[in-house]
Design a protein around this motif. Structure first.
Motif, short mmCIF file in Angstrom:
data_model
loop_
_atom_site.label_atom_id
_atom_site.label_comp_id
_atom_site.label_asym_id
_atom_site.label_seq_id
_atom_site.Cartn_x
_atom_site.Cartn_y
_atom_site.Cartn_z
N ARG A 49 0.84 -1.21 0.00
CA ARG A 49 0.00 0.00 0.00
C ARG A 49 0.87 1.26 0.00
O ARG A 49 0.62 2.20 -0.76
CB ARG A 49 -0.91 -0.03 1.24
N LEU A 50 1.88 1.26 0.82
CA LEU A 50 2.80 2.40 0.88
C LEU A 50 3.51 2.60 -0.45
O LEU A 50 3.63 3.72 -0.95
CB LEU A 50 3.81 2.19 2.01
N ALA A 51 3.96 1.52 -1.05
CA ALA A 51 4.65 1.60 -2.34
C ALA A 51 3.73 2.16 -3.41
O ALA A 51 4.12 3.04 -4.19
CB ALA A 51 5.15 0.21 -2.75
N PHE A 52 2.50 1.66 -3.46
CA PHE A 52 1.57 2.13 -4.48
C PHE A 52 1.22 3.60 -4.27
O PHE A 52 1.21 4.39 -5.23
CB PHE A 52 0.29 1.28 -4.48
N GLU A 53 0.92 3.96 -3.04
CA GLU A 53 0.54 5.35 -2.77
C GLU A 53 1.70 6.31 -3.04
O GLU A 53 1.49 7.42 -3.55
CB GLU A 53 0.02 5.50 -1.35
N SER A 54 2.92 5.89 -2.74
CA SER A 54 4.08 6.73 -3.04
C SER A 54 4.22 6.94 -4.54
O SER A 54 4.49 8.04 -5.01
CB SER A 54 5.36 6.11 -2.47
N TRP A 55 4.01 5.87 -5.30
CA TRP A 55 4.07 6.00 -6.76
C TRP A 55 2.94 6.90 -7.27
O TRP A 55 3.17 7.80 -8.07
CB TRP A 55 3.98 4.61 -7.42
N ALA A 56 1.72 6.65 -6.80
CA ALA A 56 0.56 7.40 -7.27
C ALA A 56 0.68 8.89 -6.94
O ALA A 56 0.20 9.74 -7.69
CB ALA A 56 -0.72 6.83 -6.66
N ASP A 57 1.33 9.21 -5.82
CA ASP A 57 1.50 10.60 -5.41
C ASP A 57 2.75 11.24 -6.01
O ASP A 57 3.10 12.37 -5.67
CB ASP A 57 1.57 10.69 -3.87
N GLY A 58 3.45 10.51 -6.87
CA GLY A 58 4.63 11.04 -7.53
C GLY A 58 5.87 11.11 -6.65
O GLY A 58 6.84 11.80 -6.96
N ARG A 59 5.86 10.37 -5.54
CA ARG A 59 6.99 10.38 -4.61
C ARG A 59 7.92 9.20 -4.81
O ARG A 59 8.88 9.03 -4.07
CB ARG A 59 6.49 10.39 -3.17
N SER A 60 7.62 8.36 -5.80
CA SER A 60 8.43 7.17 -6.03
C SER A 60 8.44 6.87 -7.53
O SER A 60 7.52 7.24 -8.25
CB SER A 60 7.83 5.99 -5.26
N THR A 61 9.45 6.16 -7.94
CA THR A 61 9.54 5.77 -9.35
C THR A 61 8.81 4.45 -9.57
O THR A 61 8.53 3.70 -8.62
CB THR A 61 11.01 5.58 -9.77
N TYR A 62 8.58 4.16 -10.83
CA TYR A 62 7.97 2.88 -11.19
C TYR A 62 8.82 1.72 -10.67
O TYR A 62 8.31 0.78 -10.08
CB TYR A 62 7.80 2.78 -12.72
N ALA A 63 10.13 1.79 -10.91
CA ALA A 63 11.02 0.68 -10.54
C ALA A 63 10.98 0.40 -9.04
O ALA A 63 10.91 -0.77 -8.63
CB ALA A 63 12.45 0.98 -10.97
N VAL A 64 11.00 1.44 -8.23
CA VAL A 64 10.97 1.26 -6.78
C VAL A 64 9.63 0.65 -6.35
O VAL A 64 9.57 -0.30 -5.58
CB VAL A 64 11.24 2.59 -6.05
N ALA A 65 8.55 1.21 -6.89
CA ALA A 65 7.22 0.73 -6.52
C ALA A 65 7.02 -0.71 -6.98
O ALA A 65 6.51 -1.55 -6.22
CB ALA A 65 6.15 1.63 -7.11
N ASP A 66 7.43 -1.02 -8.20
CA ASP A 66 7.24 -2.37 -8.72
C ASP A 66 8.04 -3.39 -7.91
O ASP A 66 7.55 -4.48 -7.63
CB ASP A 66 7.62 -2.44 -10.20
N THR A 67 9.25 -3.04 -7.51
CA THR A 67 10.07 -3.95 -6.70
C THR A 67 9.40 -4.22 -5.36
O THR A 67 9.30 -5.37 -4.91
CB THR A 67 11.48 -3.38 -6.49
N ALA A 68 8.92 -3.16 -4.72
CA ALA A 68 8.25 -3.34 -3.43
C ALA A 68 6.97 -4.15 -3.57
O ALA A 68 6.68 -5.02 -2.74
CB ALA A 68 7.95 -1.98 -2.80
N LEU A 69 6.20 -3.88 -4.63
CA LEU A 69 4.97 -4.64 -4.86
C LEU A 69 5.28 -6.11 -5.15
O LEU A 69 4.60 -7.01 -4.65
CB LEU A 69 4.17 -4.02 -6.01
N SER A 70 6.32 -6.35 -5.91
CA SER A 70 6.72 -7.72 -6.21
C SER A 70 7.13 -8.46 -4.94
O SER A 70 6.73 -9.62 -4.72
CB SER A 70 7.88 -7.71 -7.21
N ASP A 71 7.91 -7.81 -4.09
CA ASP A 71 8.31 -8.42 -2.82
C ASP A 71 7.11 -8.72 -1.94
O ASP A 71 7.02 -9.78 -1.31
CB ASP A 71 9.29 -7.52 -2.07
N SER A 72 6.17 -7.79 -1.89
CA SER A 72 4.96 -7.98 -1.08
C SER A 72 4.12 -9.12 -1.63
O SER A 72 3.56 -9.92 -0.86
CB SER A 72 4.14 -6.70 -1.04
N LEU A 73 4.02 -9.21 -2.94
CA LEU A 73 3.26 -10.29 -3.56
C LEU A 73 3.89 -11.64 -3.23
O LEU A 73 3.19 -12.60 -2.90
CB LEU A 73 3.17 -10.08 -5.07
#
Length: 152
Positions: A49-73
């Motif tokens: 959730r934090l990774a997605f919201e950071s990406w959606a709010d423009g505070r994170s890059t795709y690569a960072v968010a995708d890595t965190a989402l992948s790890d969470s999955l």
């Protein structure tokens, strides 16, 4: 420290806490195992959730968010596999295990939707729907872990 670096450090700490929660000595039998797994998965879902919201709010890059989402999955699907392997003997344990499997599957589905959205996959859910799904799933898993904790 940049925002991305802070975010990565924070996500790493949340995942570490989730991993350490799995290192607690077994107590509480089957319901204790289910409780600990639900708690750990809640941490993984909160990281997503934090990774997605950071990406959606423009505070994170795709690569960072995708890595965190992948790890969470990976964490949630691993938790689901673990729960499926837990031996149950009572009706309460069977119902609790089934509920945990359902909630873990819902959480994994929400994370898959988040990954589709950040990748701009055709037909991907809207950001608001993903935020809502991640928040709701994390809340249900948290409530389940609290309920299971009371049973043992």
């Amino acid at each position: 420290m940049t925002r991305d670096t802070r975010w990565i450090a924070m996500a790493g700490l949340v995942l570490l806490a989730g991993c350490l929660a799995g290192c607690v000595p077994t107590e509480g039998g089957t319901l204790g195992d289910l409780t600990r797994t639900a708690q750990s998965a809640t941490s993984g879902l909160q990281s997503a959730r934090l990774a997605f919201e950071s990406w959606a709010d423009g505070r994170s890059t795709y690569a960072v968010a995708d890595t965190a989402l992948s790890d969470s999955l990976t964490e949630l699907t691993g938790a689901q596999s673990s729960v499926e392997e837990i031996d149950v003997t009572t009706g309460t344990e069977r119902r609790s295990r089934a509920e945990a499997i359902g909630e873990l599957a819902a959480g994994a589905s929400a994370i898959v939707s988040a990954r589709e959205t950040i990748a701009h996959t055709a037909g991907a859910p809207a950001e608001a729907a993903v935020r809502s799904a991640l928040k709701a799933s994390a809340g249900r898993l948290q409530r389940l872990s609290t309920t299971l904790g009371r049973l043992w």
